[in-house]
Scaffold this motif. Structure first.
Motif, PDB file in Angstrom:
ATOM      1  N   SER A  99       6.023 -14.444   2.063  1.00  0.00           N
ATOM      2  CA  SER A  99       7.038 -13.770   1.248  1.00  0.00           C
ATOM      3  C   SER A  99       6.601 -14.023  -0.131  1.00  0.00           C
ATOM      4  CB  SER A  99       8.324 -14.685   1.356  1.00  0.00           C
ATOM      5  OG  SER A  99       8.972 -14.255   2.705  1.00  0.00           O
ATOM      6  N   PRO A 100       6.182 -12.663  -0.793  1.00  0.00           N
ATOM      7  CA  PRO A 100       5.558 -12.657  -2.070  1.00  0.00           C
ATOM      8  C   PRO A 100       6.627 -12.762  -2.969  1.00  0.00           C
ATOM      9  CG  PRO A 100       4.512 -11.108  -0.795  1.00  0.00           C
ATOM     10  CD  PRO A 100       5.676 -11.556   0.012  1.00  0.00           C
ATOM     11  N   GLY A 101       6.579 -13.257  -4.090  1.00  0.00           N
ATOM     12  CA  GLY A 101       7.679 -13.096  -5.282  1.00  0.00           C
ATOM     13  C   GLY A 101       7.425 -11.720  -6.164  1.00  0.00           C
ATOM     14  N   ILE A 102       7.035 -11.914  -7.494  1.00  0.00           N
ATOM     15  CA  ILE A 102       6.520 -10.546  -8.136  1.00  0.00           C
ATOM     16  C   ILE A 102       4.980 -10.656  -8.296  1.00  0.00           C
ATOM     17  CG2 ILE A 102       7.017  -9.563 -10.201  1.00  0.00           C
ATOM     18  CD1 ILE A 102       9.448  -9.598  -8.584  1.00  0.00           C
ATOM     19  N   ILE A 103       4.565  -9.742  -7.761  1.00  0.00           N
ATOM     20  CA  ILE A 103       3.034  -9.639  -7.757  1.00  0.00           C
ATOM     21  C   ILE A 103       2.648  -8.325  -8.589  1.00  0.00           C
ATOM     22  CG2 ILE A 103       0.909  -9.593  -6.013  1.00  0.00           C
ATOM     23  CD1 ILE A 103       2.653 -12.171  -5.785  1.00  0.00           C
ATOM     24  N   ALA A 104       1.683  -8.312  -9.217  1.00  0.00           N
ATOM     25  CA  ALA A 104       1.275  -7.407 -10.175  1.00  0.00           C
ATOM     26  C   ALA A 104       0.406  -6.281  -9.359  1.00  0.00           C
ATOM     27  CB  ALA A 104       0.155  -8.069 -11.025  1.00  0.00           C
ATOM     28  N   THR A 105       1.397  -5.296  -8.589  1.00  0.00           N
ATOM     29  CA  THR A 105       0.818  -4.187  -8.130  1.00  0.00           C
ATOM     30  C   THR A 105       1.826  -2.879  -8.717  1.00  0.00           C
ATOM     31  OG1 THR A 105       2.545  -4.014  -6.225  1.00  0.00           O
ATOM     32  CG2 THR A 105       0.508  -5.309  -6.029  1.00  0.00           C
ATOM     33  N   THR A 106       1.554  -1.902  -8.444  1.00  0.00           N
ATOM     34  CA  THR A 106       2.454  -0.784  -8.848  1.00  0.00           C
ATOM     35  C   THR A 106       3.620  -0.716  -8.258  1.00  0.00           C
ATOM     36  OG1 THR A 106       1.521   0.532  -7.159  1.00  0.00           O
ATOM     37  CG2 THR A 106       0.384   0.932  -9.198  1.00  0.00           C
ATOM     38  N   MET A 107       3.982  -1.477  -7.121  1.00  0.00           N
ATOM     39  CA  MET A 107       5.366  -1.609  -6.705  1.00  0.00           C
ATOM     40  C   MET A 107       6.377  -2.369  -7.744  1.00  0.00           C
ATOM     41  SD  MET A 107       6.607  -3.316  -3.133  1.00  0.00           S
ATOM     42  CE  MET A 107       6.243  -1.744  -2.096  1.00  0.00           C
ATOM     43  N   THR A 108       5.898  -3.258  -8.501  1.00  0.00           N
ATOM     44  CA  THR A 108       6.551  -4.065  -9.436  1.00  0.00           C
ATOM     45  C   THR A 108       6.781  -3.568 -10.649  1.00  0.00           C
ATOM     46  OG1 THR A 108       5.022  -5.591  -9.337  1.00  0.00           O
ATOM     47  CG2 THR A 108       6.620  -6.151  -8.141  1.00  0.00           C
ATOM     48  N   ASP A 109       6.010  -2.194 -11.222  1.00  0.00           N
ATOM     49  CA  ASP A 109       5.889  -1.737 -12.525  1.00  0.00           C
ATOM     50  C   ASP A 109       7.560  -1.402 -12.895  1.00  0.00           C
ATOM     51  OD1 ASP A 109       3.196  -1.949 -12.423  1.00  0.00           O
ATOM     52  OD2 ASP A 109       2.778   0.430 -12.331  1.00  0.00           O
ATOM     53  N   GLY A 110       8.094  -0.938 -12.299  1.00  0.00           N
ATOM     54  CA  GLY A 110       9.433  -0.531 -12.569  1.00  0.00           C
ATOM     55  C   GLY A 110      10.587  -1.649 -12.913  1.00  0.00           C
ATOM     56  N   LEU A 111      10.492  -2.690 -12.023  1.00  0.00           N
ATOM     57  CA  LEU A 111      11.236  -3.855 -12.010  1.00  0.00           C
ATOM     58  C   LEU A 111      10.758  -4.818 -13.280  1.00  0.00           C
ATOM     59  CD1 LEU A 111      13.155  -5.648 -10.489  1.00  0.00           C
ATOM     60  CD2 LEU A 111      11.315  -6.900  -9.419  1.00  0.00           C
ATOM     61  N   MET A 112       9.671  -4.867 -13.390  1.00  0.00           N
ATOM     62  CA  MET A 112       8.968  -5.474 -14.597  1.00  0.00           C
ATOM     63  C   MET A 112       9.569  -5.157 -15.757  1.00  0.00           C
ATOM     64  SD  MET A 112       7.902  -8.442 -13.542  1.00  0.00           S
ATOM     65  CE  MET A 112       7.030  -9.127 -14.966  1.00  0.00           C
ATOM     66  N   ALA A 113       9.239  -3.613 -15.996  1.00  0.00           N
ATOM     67  CA  ALA A 113       9.851  -3.075 -17.114  1.00  0.00           C
ATOM     68  C   ALA A 113      11.279  -2.927 -17.319  1.00  0.00           C
ATOM     69  CB  ALA A 113       9.438  -1.628 -17.069  1.00  0.00           C
ATOM     70  N   ARG A 114      12.133  -3.198 -16.336  1.00  0.00           N
ATOM     71  CA  ARG A 114      13.422  -3.416 -16.671  1.00  0.00           C
ATOM     72  C   ARG A 114      13.957  -5.049 -16.861  1.00  0.00           C
ATOM     73  NH1 ARG A 114      13.751  -0.393 -11.809  1.00  0.00           N
ATOM     74  NH2 ARG A 114      14.471  -2.084 -10.615  1.00  0.00           N
ATOM     75  N   LYS A 115      13.342  -5.786 -15.987  1.00  0.00           N
ATOM     76  CA  LYS A 115      13.772  -7.308 -15.960  1.00  0.00           C
ATOM     77  C   LYS A 115      12.583  -8.239 -16.243  1.00  0.00           C
ATOM     78  CE  LYS A 115      16.247  -7.656 -12.084  1.00  0.00           C
ATOM     79  NZ  LYS A 115      17.390  -7.788 -11.250  1.00  0.00           N
ATOM     80  N   GLY A 116      11.507  -7.718 -16.601  1.00  0.00           N
ATOM     81  CA  GLY A 116       9.991  -8.677 -16.581  1.00  0.00           C
ATOM     82  C   GLY A 116      10.430  -9.993 -17.405  1.00  0.00           C
ATOM     83  N   ASP A 117      11.043 -10.050 -18.406  1.00  0.00           N
ATOM     84  CA  ASP A 117      11.132 -11.109 -19.265  1.00  0.00           C
ATOM     85  C   ASP A 117      11.976 -12.064 -18.536  1.00  0.00           C
ATOM     86  OD1 ASP A 117       9.694 -10.105 -21.176  1.00  0.00           O
ATOM     87  OD2 ASP A 117      11.241  -9.416 -22.632  1.00  0.00           O
ATOM     88  N   MET A 118      13.057 -11.773 -18.061  1.00  0.00           N
ATOM     89  CA  MET A 118      14.084 -12.671 -17.332  1.00  0.00           C
ATOM     90  C   MET A 118      13.320 -13.119 -16.278  1.00  0.00           C
ATOM     91  SD  MET A 118      17.682 -11.377 -15.847  1.00  0.00           S
ATOM     92  CE  MET A 118      16.952 -11.376 -14.108  1.00  0.00           C
ATOM     93  N   ILE A 119      12.582 -12.345 -15.344  1.00  0.00           N
ATOM     94  CA  ILE A 119      11.898 -12.866 -14.072  1.00  0.00           C
ATOM     95  C   ILE A 119      10.828 -13.979 -14.385  1.00  0.00           C
ATOM     96  CG2 ILE A 119      10.493 -12.229 -12.415  1.00  0.00           C
ATOM     97  CD1 ILE A 119      12.095  -9.468 -12.193  1.00  0.00           C
ATOM     98  N   LEU A 120      10.129 -13.667 -15.453  1.00  0.00           N
ATOM     99  CA  LEU A 120       8.994 -14.421 -15.948  1.00  0.00           C
ATOM    100  C   LEU A 120       9.706 -15.928 -16.442  1.00  0.00           C
ATOM    101  CD1 LEU A 120       6.196 -12.178 -17.352  1.00  0.00           C
ATOM    102  CD2 LEU A 120       6.572 -13.169 -15.053  1.00  0.00           C
ATOM    103  N   ALA A 121      10.704 -15.867 -16.942  1.00  0.00           N
ATOM    104  CA  ALA A 121      11.240 -17.192 -17.787  1.00  0.00           C
ATOM    105  C   ALA A 121      11.891 -17.971 -16.530  1.00  0.00           C
ATOM    106  CB  ALA A 121      12.512 -16.559 -18.646  1.00  0.00           C
ATOM    107  N   SER A 122      12.143 -17.474 -15.458  1.00  0.00           N
ATOM    108  CA  SER A 122      12.672 -18.238 -14.420  1.00  0.00           C
ATOM    109  C   SER A 122      11.713 -18.344 -13.356  1.00  0.00           C
ATOM    110  CB  SER A 122      14.073 -17.527 -13.916  1.00  0.00           C
ATOM    111  OG  SER A 122      13.748 -16.105 -13.312  1.00  0.00           O
ATOM    112  N   THR A 123      10.539 -18.176 -13.548  1.00  0.00           N
ATOM    113  CA  THR A 123       9.297 -18.565 -12.567  1.00  0.00           C
ATOM    114  C   THR A 123       8.731 -19.808 -13.133  1.00  0.00           C
ATOM    115  OG1 THR A 123       9.013 -16.388 -12.115  1.00  0.00           O
ATOM    116  CG2 THR A 123       7.146 -17.558 -11.820  1.00  0.00           C
TER     117      THR A 123
END
Ligand SMILES: NC(=O)c1ccc[n+]([C@@H]2O[C@H](COP(=O)([O-])OP(=O)(O)OC[C@H]3O[C@@H](n4cnc5c(N)ncnc54)[C@H](O)[C@@H]3O)[C@@H](O)[C@H]2O)c1
Length: 247
Positions: free
Chosen positions: A182-206
């Motif tokens: 079960s991956p979390g947020i992995i740097a591939t094209t699949m997560t480009d959109g999500l990171m653009a929208r919520k990246g700061d919040m996700i990284l802050a909670s990782t």
């Protein structure tokens, strides 16, 4: 003990970020790798990077949503190599869609790629897997926690987790192990959109404060397929830098 010399590994979604990295790692440890993907040209390029002769890495265009097409892919692998030692299901799609806009077609598409495809590939491969073989299914943290705007994806991945555990019980007497990652947020094209929208919040909670790499997922898949994990089945390994435990 991570030695896949003479082993045959079939990877779906192999042109994608995690699929490609997984193929590189298996191939680097001696495996013969078959790269299957809807993006046939991308899979061809990825295979050629591993072995331009096509002897130890080759590609095949594949639509994982079709059981007939999946049967064809497995038949081609078996015709060439006689068996499958490891199946990795990495094909996936992750389109955002609010629940009130989730029409039947968008629900069905996401379930077809992310869930039906796992069943089709597993079912087709089992008759050609010998004792000591294994499967690694790529689920997602979304399958454990849910994912806003991705209810279809989270439902499919949750089902992949329980499908994997069911297969693990059913196939253990045949000597076939089945695990999920079960991956979390992995740097591939699949997560480009999500990171653009919520990246700061996700990284802050990782807790580890960064995205994972595709290799960090591929490495766990290889470990689970290896002799080091010979008594591990029905398990899920989280690969998310602590995101799952922290939030
Ligand atoms: N990247 C992440 O953060 C992340 C997190 C959790 C889970 N995952 C899962 O990991 C797996 C790999 O994702 P990725 O990040 O490498 O994404 P990616 O978009 O780079 O790769 C997905 C691959 O699946 C292929 N695919 C799509 N539909 C297909 C179909 N019908 N038949 C065959 N292949 C098809 C695509 O062509 C693509 O090559 C997916 O199952 C995804 O859900 C990824």
């Amino acid at each position: 003990m991570i030695d896949f010399e003479a082993k045959v590994v079939l990877v779906t979604g192999a042109a994608g970020g995690i699929g490609r990295a997984t193929c590189r790692m298996f191939h680097g440890a001696g495996a013969c790798v078959v790269l299957a993907d809807l993006d046939g040209e991308g899979a061809r390029r990825a295979a050629a990077e591993l072995d331009s002769s096509g002897d130890t890495a080759w590609s095949i265009a594949h639509d994982t949503t079709s059981s007939a097409d999946t049967d064809r892919v497995v038949a081609e692998v078996v015709a060439r190599h006689g068996r499958i030692d490891c199946l990795v299901t990495a094909a996936g799609v992750f389109p955002p869609r609010p629940i009130l806009e989730m029409d039947d077609a968008s629900w069905r598409t996401v379930m077809a790629v992310n869930l039906d495809g796992v069943l089709y590939a597993s079912r087709a491969a089992i008759p050609f897997m010998e004792p000591g073989s294994s499967m690694g299914h790529i689920a997602s943290v979304a399958g454990h926690r849910g994912s806003p705007m991705h209810a279809h994806y989270a439902a499919a991945k949750g089902a992949v987790l329980s499908l994997s555990r069911s297969l693990a019980s059913e196939l253990a007497p045949l000597g076939i192990r089945v695990n999920a990652v079960s991956p979390g947020i992995i740097a591939t094209t699949m997560t480009d959109g999500l990171m653009a929208r919520k990246g700061d919040m996700i990284l802050a909670s990782t807790p580890m404060g960064r995205m994972g790499t595709a290799e960090e997922v591929g490495g766990v898949i290889c470990f689970l397929a290896s002799e080091l994990a010979s008594f591990v089945t029905g398990e899920t390994v989280h690969v998310n830098g602590g995101w799952y435990i922290a939030s």
